[in-house]
Design an enzyme around this catalytic site. Sequence first.
Site, PDB file in Angstrom:
ATOM      1  N   GLU A  34       0.848  -1.200   0.000  1.00 19.17           N
ATOM      2  CA  GLU A  34       0.000   0.000   0.000  1.00 19.17           C
ATOM      3  C   GLU A  34       0.884   1.251   0.000  1.00 19.17           C
ATOM      4  O   GLU A  34       1.777   1.382   0.822  1.00 19.17           O
ATOM      5  CB  GLU A  34      -0.939  -0.020   1.216  1.00 19.17           C
ATOM      6  CG  GLU A  34      -1.798   1.205   1.381  1.00 19.17           C
ATOM      7  CD  GLU A  34      -2.640   1.570   0.142  1.00 19.17           C
ATOM      8  OE1 GLU A  34      -3.414   0.732  -0.322  1.00 19.17           O
ATOM      9  OE2 GLU A  34      -2.479   2.712  -0.360  1.00 19.17           O
ATOM     10  N   ARG A  35       0.566   2.176  -0.916  1.00 18.32           N
ATOM     11  CA  ARG A  35       1.367   3.406  -1.031  1.00 18.32           C
ATOM     12  C   ARG A  35       0.849   4.521  -0.128  1.00 18.32           C
ATOM     13  O   ARG A  35       1.528   5.500   0.107  1.00 18.32           O
ATOM     14  CB  ARG A  35       1.342   3.903  -2.472  1.00 18.32           C
ATOM     15  CG  ARG A  35      -0.042   4.321  -2.908  1.00 18.32           C
ATOM     16  CD  ARG A  35      -0.127   4.836  -4.320  1.00 18.32           C
ATOM     17  NE  ARG A  35      -1.517   5.176  -4.596  1.00 18.32           N
ATOM     18  CZ  ARG A  35      -1.984   5.503  -5.777  1.00 18.32           C
ATOM     19  NH1 ARG A  35      -1.191   5.531  -6.808  1.00 18.32           N
ATOM     20  NH2 ARG A  35      -3.254   5.808  -5.927  1.00 18.32           N
ATOM     21  N   GLY A  39      -6.877   0.292   3.704  1.00 16.60           N
ATOM     22  CA  GLY A  39      -8.332   0.474   3.616  1.00 16.60           C
ATOM     23  C   GLY A  39      -8.743   1.170   2.328  1.00 16.60           C
ATOM     24  O   GLY A  39      -9.915   1.184   1.976  1.00 16.60           O
ATOM     25  N   GLY A  40      -7.759   1.771   1.632  1.00 15.99           N
ATOM     26  CA  GLY A  40      -8.027   2.343   0.302  1.00 15.99           C
ATOM     27  C   GLY A  40      -8.957   3.539   0.330  1.00 15.99           C
ATOM     28  O   GLY A  40      -9.131   4.202   1.358  1.00 15.99           O
ATOM     29  N   GLY A 179     -22.328  16.383 -12.239  1.00 19.18           N
ATOM     30  CA  GLY A 179     -22.543  14.938 -12.247  1.00 19.18           C
ATOM     31  C   GLY A 179     -23.533  14.542 -11.170  1.00 19.18           C
ATOM     32  O   GLY A 179     -23.418  14.974 -10.020  1.00 19.18           O
ATOM     33  N   ILE A 183     -22.162   9.748  -5.996  1.00 17.69           N
ATOM     34  CA  ILE A 183     -21.228  10.633  -5.280  1.00 17.69           C
ATOM     35  C   ILE A 183     -21.684  12.085  -5.376  1.00 17.69           C
ATOM     36  O   ILE A 183     -21.723  12.815  -4.377  1.00 17.69           O
ATOM     37  CB  ILE A 183     -19.784  10.448  -5.809  1.00 17.69           C
ATOM     38  CG1 ILE A 183     -19.288   9.046  -5.465  1.00 17.69           C
ATOM     39  CG2 ILE A 183     -18.844  11.511  -5.229  1.00 17.69           C
ATOM     40  CD1 ILE A 183     -17.914   8.692  -6.016  1.00 17.69           C
ATOM     41  N   ILE A 269     -17.711  13.408 -12.004  1.00 19.13           N
ATOM     42  CA  ILE A 269     -18.070  12.903 -13.345  1.00 19.13           C
ATOM     43  C   ILE A 269     -17.504  11.510 -13.599  1.00 19.13           C
ATOM     44  O   ILE A 269     -17.408  11.075 -14.739  1.00 19.13           O
ATOM     45  CB  ILE A 269     -17.587  13.874 -14.448  1.00 19.13           C
ATOM     46  CG1 ILE A 269     -16.077  14.120 -14.330  1.00 19.13           C
ATOM     47  CG2 ILE A 269     -18.350  15.187 -14.394  1.00 19.13           C
ATOM     48  CD1 ILE A 269     -15.474  14.832 -15.528  1.00 19.13           C
ATOM     49  N   ASP A 310     -12.271  -1.718  -8.389  1.00 21.30           N
ATOM     50  CA  ASP A 310     -12.491  -0.586  -9.292  1.00 21.30           C
ATOM     51  C   ASP A 310     -11.592  -0.632 -10.524  1.00 21.30           C
ATOM     52  O   ASP A 310     -11.976  -0.150 -11.590  1.00 21.30           O
ATOM     53  CB  ASP A 310     -12.230   0.742  -8.554  1.00 21.30           C
ATOM     54  CG  ASP A 310     -13.408   1.193  -7.719  1.00 21.30           C
ATOM     55  OD1 ASP A 310     -14.370   0.403  -7.574  1.00 21.30           O
ATOM     56  OD2 ASP A 310     -13.371   2.320  -7.204  1.00 21.30           O
ATOM     57  N   HIS A 443     -44.202  -6.059  12.568  1.00 19.91           N
ATOM     58  CA  HIS A 443     -44.956  -4.802  12.584  1.00 19.91           C
ATOM     59  C   HIS A 443     -44.662  -4.047  13.867  1.00 19.91           C
ATOM     60  O   HIS A 443     -44.616  -4.665  14.929  1.00 19.91           O
ATOM     61  CB  HIS A 443     -46.460  -5.097  12.502  1.00 19.91           C
ATOM     62  CG  HIS A 443     -47.294  -3.862  12.623  1.00 19.91           C
ATOM     63  ND1 HIS A 443     -47.441  -2.979  11.576  1.00 19.91           N
ATOM     64  CD2 HIS A 443     -47.975  -3.340  13.681  1.00 19.91           C
ATOM     65  CE1 HIS A 443     -48.207  -1.973  11.963  1.00 19.91           C
ATOM     66  NE2 HIS A 443     -48.545  -2.166  13.243  1.00 19.91           N
TER      67      HIS A 443
HETATM   68  C1  LIG Z   1     -16.789   9.868  -2.255  1.00 16.06           C
HETATM   69  C2  LIG Z   1     -16.989   8.398  -2.476  1.00 16.06           C
HETATM   70  C3  LIG Z   1     -18.005   7.731  -1.838  1.00 16.06           C
HETATM   71  C4  LIG Z   1     -18.179   6.366  -2.046  1.00 16.06           C
HETATM   72  N1  LIG Z   1     -19.190   5.734  -1.402  1.00 16.06           N
HETATM   73  C5  LIG Z   1     -19.373   4.418  -1.592  1.00 16.06           C
HETATM   74  C6  LIG Z   1     -20.388   3.722  -0.917  1.00 16.06           C
HETATM   75  O1  LIG Z   1     -21.151   4.311  -0.133  1.00 16.06           O
HETATM   76  N2  LIG Z   1     -20.521   2.393  -1.125  1.00 16.06           N
HETATM   77  C7  LIG Z   1     -19.691   1.718  -1.976  1.00 16.06           C
HETATM   78  O2  LIG Z   1     -19.850   0.502  -2.131  1.00 16.06           O
HETATM   79  N3  LIG Z   1     -18.725   2.344  -2.643  1.00 16.06           N
HETATM   80  C8  LIG Z   1     -18.537   3.680  -2.470  1.00 16.06           C
HETATM   81  N4  LIG Z   1     -17.527   4.306  -3.115  1.00 16.06           N
HETATM   82  C9  LIG Z   1     -16.679   3.522  -4.040  1.00 16.06           C
HETATM   83  C10 LIG Z   1     -15.622   2.715  -3.271  1.00 16.06           C
HETATM   84  O3  LIG Z   1     -14.845   3.595  -2.491  1.00 16.06           O
HETATM   85  C11 LIG Z   1     -14.772   1.944  -4.239  1.00 16.06           C
HETATM   86  O4  LIG Z   1     -15.585   1.177  -5.086  1.00 16.06           O
HETATM   87  C12 LIG Z   1     -13.801   1.021  -3.510  1.00 16.06           C
HETATM   88  O5  LIG Z   1     -12.952   1.749  -2.666  1.00 16.06           O
HETATM   89  C13 LIG Z   1     -12.971   0.215  -4.505  1.00 16.06           C
HETATM   90  O6  LIG Z   1     -12.120  -0.631  -3.816  1.00 16.06           O
HETATM   91  P1  LIG Z   1     -10.754  -1.142  -4.441  1.00 16.06           P
HETATM   92  O7  LIG Z   1     -10.177  -2.082  -3.443  1.00 16.06           O
HETATM   93  O8  LIG Z   1     -10.971  -1.620  -5.814  1.00 16.06           O
HETATM   94  O9  LIG Z   1      -9.833   0.152  -4.581  1.00 16.06           O
HETATM   95  P2  LIG Z   1      -9.462   1.357  -3.637  1.00 16.06           P
HETATM   96  O10 LIG Z   1     -10.337   1.469  -2.468  1.00 16.06           O
HETATM   97  O11 LIG Z   1      -9.346   2.522  -4.552  1.00 16.06           O
HETATM   98  O12 LIG Z   1      -8.023   0.967  -3.096  1.00 16.06           O
HETATM   99  C14 LIG Z   1      -6.916   0.885  -3.928  1.00 16.06           C
HETATM  100  C15 LIG Z   1      -5.669   1.076  -3.089  1.00 16.06           C
HETATM  101  O13 LIG Z   1      -4.538   0.783  -3.890  1.00 16.06           O
HETATM  102  C16 LIG Z   1      -3.486   1.681  -3.555  1.00 16.06           C
HETATM  103  N5  LIG Z   1      -2.566   1.732  -4.691  1.00 16.06           N
HETATM  104  C17 LIG Z   1      -2.838   2.126  -5.950  1.00 16.06           C
HETATM  105  N6  LIG Z   1      -1.730   2.005  -6.714  1.00 16.06           N
HETATM  106  C18 LIG Z   1      -0.751   1.520  -5.910  1.00 16.06           C
HETATM  107  C19 LIG Z   1       0.603   1.175  -6.130  1.00 16.06           C
HETATM  108  N7  LIG Z   1       1.185   1.288  -7.321  1.00 16.06           N
HETATM  109  N8  LIG Z   1       1.326   0.718  -5.076  1.00 16.06           N
HETATM  110  C20 LIG Z   1       0.756   0.586  -3.851  1.00 16.06           C
HETATM  111  N9  LIG Z   1      -0.519   0.894  -3.592  1.00 16.06           N
HETATM  112  C21 LIG Z   1      -1.283   1.346  -4.611  1.00 16.06           C
HETATM  113  C22 LIG Z   1      -4.239   2.988  -3.311  1.00 16.06           C
HETATM  114  O14 LIG Z   1      -3.450   3.869  -2.528  1.00 16.06           O
HETATM  115  C23 LIG Z   1      -5.489   2.509  -2.604  1.00 16.06           C
HETATM  116  O15 LIG Z   1      -5.313   2.522  -1.208  1.00 16.06           O
HETATM  117  C24 LIG Z   1     -17.311   5.666  -2.912  1.00 16.06           C
HETATM  118  C25 LIG Z   1     -16.268   6.325  -3.543  1.00 16.06           C
HETATM  119  C26 LIG Z   1     -16.099   7.679  -3.329  1.00 16.06           C
HETATM  120  C27 LIG Z   1     -14.966   8.370  -4.021  1.00 16.06           C
END
Ligand SMILES: Cc1cc2nc3c(=O)[nH]c(=O)nc-3n(C[C@H](O)[C@H](O)[C@H](O)COP(=O)(O)OP(=O)(O)OC[C@H]3O[C@@H](n4cnc5c(N)ncnc54)[C@H](O)[C@@H]3O)c2cc1C
Length: 464
Positions: A34-35, A39-40, A179, A183, A269, A310, A443
């Site tokens: 993780e960079r 928890g992303g 948009g 979000i 968007i 994603d 109910h």
């Molecule tokens: C404002 C907002 C609200 C949202 N609300 C919801 C919601 O209510 N419900 C829902 O289901 N979804 C929601 N989402 C979408 C949700 O956040 C994403 O679908 C989800 O986080 C995707 O998970 P992921 O594991 O694919 O990637 P991410 O959560 O994007 O995690 C990817 C991780 O990889 C790391 N990374 C990337 N490249 C590198 C690299 N080269 N080296 C090391 N680390 C790296 C990043 O730093 C990041 O921590 C929301 C998104 C936003 C922006």
Amino acid sequence: MSDTYDLVILGSGPGGYVAAIRAAQLGLKTAIVERERLGGICLNWGCIPTKALLRTSEIYHYMSHAKDYGLKADNIGFDLEAVTQRSRKVAGQLNAGVKGLMKKNKVTVVEGLGALTAKDTIVVTQGDQKTELKAKHIIVATGARARDLPFAKADGKRIWTYRHAMVPPEMPTKLLVIGSGAIGVEFASFYNDMGADVTIVEMLPRILPVEDEEVSAFMDKALTKQGIKLLTNTGLDALDVTDSGVTAKIKGKDGQVTSAEFSHVIVAIGIVPNTENIGLEALGIETDRGHIKVDGHARTNVEGVYAIGDVTGPPWLAHKASHEGIVCVEAIAGLKPHAFETWNIPGCTYSRPQVASVGLTEAKAKDAGHEVKVGKFPFIGNGKAIALGEAEGFVKTVFDAKTGELLGAHMVGAEVTELIQGYVIARQLETTEAELMETVFAHPTLSEMMHESVLGAYGRAIHI
Ligand SMILES: Cc1cc2nc3c(=O)[nH]c(=O)nc-3n(C[C@H](O)[C@H](O)[C@H](O)COP(=O)(O)OP(=O)(O)OC[C@H]3O[C@@H](n4cnc5c(N)ncnc54)[C@H](O)[C@@H]3O)c2cc1C
């Protein structure tokens, strides 16, 4: 010297960290890279901190309407910094929780920027240090970031992405949201409830365009009633930052361009997958419109390399990422999980009112050739909704007229994001209208509307 693992995961969002835990449960020696923050986006900048903000605006709304409940609340107000701090604290708590889970499951966490240098090798750079990790299997779970407008990059001062909008340096007075997906609508709802004058611009003919048309129409009316201005079939030609705000050149339905002033703009968007500089091209890993191409078990075209979440395409949702992570790891471990599909993934928007759906909209069901039976039950017909002071909304169900299969469910109103799971389970178990009708609902609950909607599709609703 390199460390060797069964599995290395690049990215620790809800895709990556959940995959890591499942891998550990299945006995795989696992590392996660993780960079930024464990928890992303979801835990740190997405799902969770937005819900913390929306909880604040919801309570503020109730305080502003205390009289409706026989209560008195005078001189109500807020401290924006404290509101933001609460949201950051919630995100911090969850980030610490993921750290704890990694430790508990003996997953090695490697901090830094990772890239694949071979199909079994990831090099992690942290400052001037490089660590090489060897793995039998590699999962790319690098997620996505906000898409910028082609003509105006978010500057964090006047033009915001979701990241800026979550830690506002000041309260917008006049806010433009570009948009109207989940979000955009969530931020519009938050800032409107906190007192900003909000306008949403949407290029398509209706807001929340992926939802059932009746849901979009209902939300259009509900948000307009709350004072949000909705401009559909409307584009944006330019954004010019001035000393006092932003001038937007807005192209309306008729093609006419008008100028309007805003204090701040949120650009919502869509997203761009994080696929750059992680070694995909050199390995020949195929992408499709920027997203990594995978099969139903997250396999890319290169053996031993997988992708989830994603970075692989829509729906861009945390629970989709986690589910893909689990299926992928179970397949790696030699179990035989069902290939993942998108047909039963719920989508939720946590605005006021809330929106939740699963499966086909009525229009999509008809397009797919189904003869449909549709049930619709309004919140005003439900005792609990009236007692809560939340009589706004409806529950719509779409059935296949021939087989009784529940094709889709679409809800708008208070707490529907919690209710939708009932229909998701029903669909997963391939329940038909007969079992749903025989089910007893407690109910008084909002969930009784789910029953009534099903009964309504067959002309048997009781309370309407
Ligand atoms: C404002 C907002 C609200 C949202 N609300 C919801 C919601 O209510 N419900 C829902 O289901 N979804 C929601 N989402 C979408 C949700 O956040 C994403 O679908 C989800 O986080 C995707 O998970 P992921 O594991 O694919 O990637 P991410 O959560 O994007 O995690 C990817 C991780 O990889 C790391 N990374 C990337 N490249 C590198 C690299 N080269 N080296 C090391 N680390 C790296 C990043 O730093 C990041 O921590 C929301 C998104 C936003 C922006």
